[in-house]
Design an enzyme around this catalytic site. Structure first.
Site, short mmCIF file in Angstrom:
data_model
loop_
_atom_site.label_atom_id
_atom_site.label_comp_id
_atom_site.label_asym_id
_atom_site.label_seq_id
_atom_site.Cartn_x
_atom_site.Cartn_y
_atom_site.Cartn_z
CG LEU A 278 25.01 70.85 4.93
CD1 LEU A 278 25.69 70.48 6.24
CD2 LEU A 278 23.50 70.72 5.07
NE ARG A 279 29.86 76.48 -0.76
CZ ARG A 279 31.15 76.38 -0.48
NH1 ARG A 279 31.70 77.28 0.28
NH2 ARG A 279 31.87 75.39 -0.97
N GLY A 280 23.99 76.20 0.74
CA GLY A 280 22.76 76.90 0.44
C GLY A 280 21.98 77.25 1.69
#
Ligand SMILES: [Zn+2]
Length: 341
Positions: A278-280
């Site tokens: 989910l970092r993107g």
């Protein structure tokens, strides 16, 4: 350098400039990775940005540059001073600390002050480069050549905002919030994908290929080197305007709303590109919000997502064996499919 090159005098390189500005508006976006040829002004841009930011107020004598406005985050020595009512402050430029490739871990995180230990038998902590970078920028030229464990460590500290040193009988923790800027030449070694992913934004800079731009770059550089003071004076108003815009963006950031529609778009884009985790999405959302704040917009919309998607996502794509086009091309293509040309 006493007089950094003015930020607004940097010719072109818009993606790099924007990425650095966004990271300054919202440091939680994470570091910026700048890939590109030597001599494309990467380090000049970082120094210029730091000089553009309003000076910061620090506690006099504090090795960590504690912020007098934030007593909750004081180091021990500042807490003591505050209790004694002896807190003096002064203004200093935002620091840009260079991390040399050969730097030892001790030099980076800090270590036991050996001289004090040997001469007086005292266990005192000698702060390292992380302490000096607090509230500023930590610049690593050729981050791809830095030892992996050091890069890991830097990214950990950058994410937590705190440096913890526990060894040689020392136990020290101090604030270390900084924007990590790494530059790299892709031909000289690759970063591990796990490390790539932990940088917020990544940009590619190239030597300009059109004649007028090249001439302008050389002309400005020559004028600056001939008489830095006059050159800085000439660009003062433009830098001043940009500084006000940055300050306003910083204040406005908390009020910019992120509608569900924008989150949906961000998720769709990341799914289409197959980015891991989910970092993107988180970075995409934060960068779009910082851009909206910078543009003076009240909420995040397609145009912000579109502009920040390449720097927020291109370094998070997995290699696709069926598609050997570069990651920038793949992001552009996904953007076109989602938002239309
Ligand atoms: Zn302090």
């Amino acid at each position: 350098m006493a007089m950094p090159f003015p930020f607004s005098a940097i010719v072109g390189q818009d993606e790099m400039k924007t990425a650095l500005l966004l990271a300054a508006i919202d440091p939680s976006i994470g570091g910026v990775l700048v890939f590109g040829d030597r001599g494309t002004g990467k380090s000049t841009a970082v120094r210029a940005l730091a000089a553009l930011l309003p000076k910061m107020r620090v506690v006099v004598g504090c090795p960590y540059g504690c912020d007098p406005a934030n007593p909750g985050a004081f180091c021990d020595s500042c807490k003591e001073k505050a209790a004694e009512g002896d807190l003096k402050t002064r203004q200093v430029p935002v620091p840009v600390i260079d991390l040399p490739l050969g730097a030892t871990e001790d030099r980076v995180v800090g270590a036991l002050d050996l001289e004090l230990a040997l001469t007086k038998g005292e266990k005192a902590f000698e702060p390292g480069l992380l302490a000096r970078a607090h509230r500023g920028f930590l610049y690593i030229d050729e981050v791809n050549l830095l030892e992996d464990h050091l890069v890991d460590l830097l990214l950990d500290v950058a994410a937590s905002g705190e440096n913890v040193v526990e060894r040689e009988g020392l136990s020290v923790r101090h604030p270390a919030r900084f924007v990590l800027v790494g530059s790299g030449n892709p031909e000289e070694g690759e970063l591990r994908p796990q490390l790539l992913d932990r940088f917020g934004l990544s940009v590619e800079v190239k030597t300009p290929t059109d004649l007028p731009t090249r001439i302008e770059v050389i002309r400005r550089r020559d004028t600056y080197e001939h008489d830095p003071a006059a050159f800085v004076e000439h660009w003062k108003r433009r830098d001043g305007k940009l500084r006000s815009r940055l300050t306003a963006a910083h204040k406005r950031l908390g009020d910019v709303s992120v509608p569900d529609k924008a989150l949906e778009r961000a998720a769709e884009l990341c799914m289409a590109l197959g980015t891991d985790g989910l970092r993107g999405e988180l970075t995409l959302m934060r960068a779009a919000r910082a851009l909206a704040a910078f543009d003076g917009d009240a909420e995040v919309g397609d145009k912000h997502l579109r502009q920040v998607a390449p720097p927020a996502l291109r370094h998070r794509l997995r290699r696709n064996p069926l598609d050997d086009s570069g990651s920038s091309v793949r992001v552009d293509r996904a953007l076109e499919e989602l938002f239309g040309a």
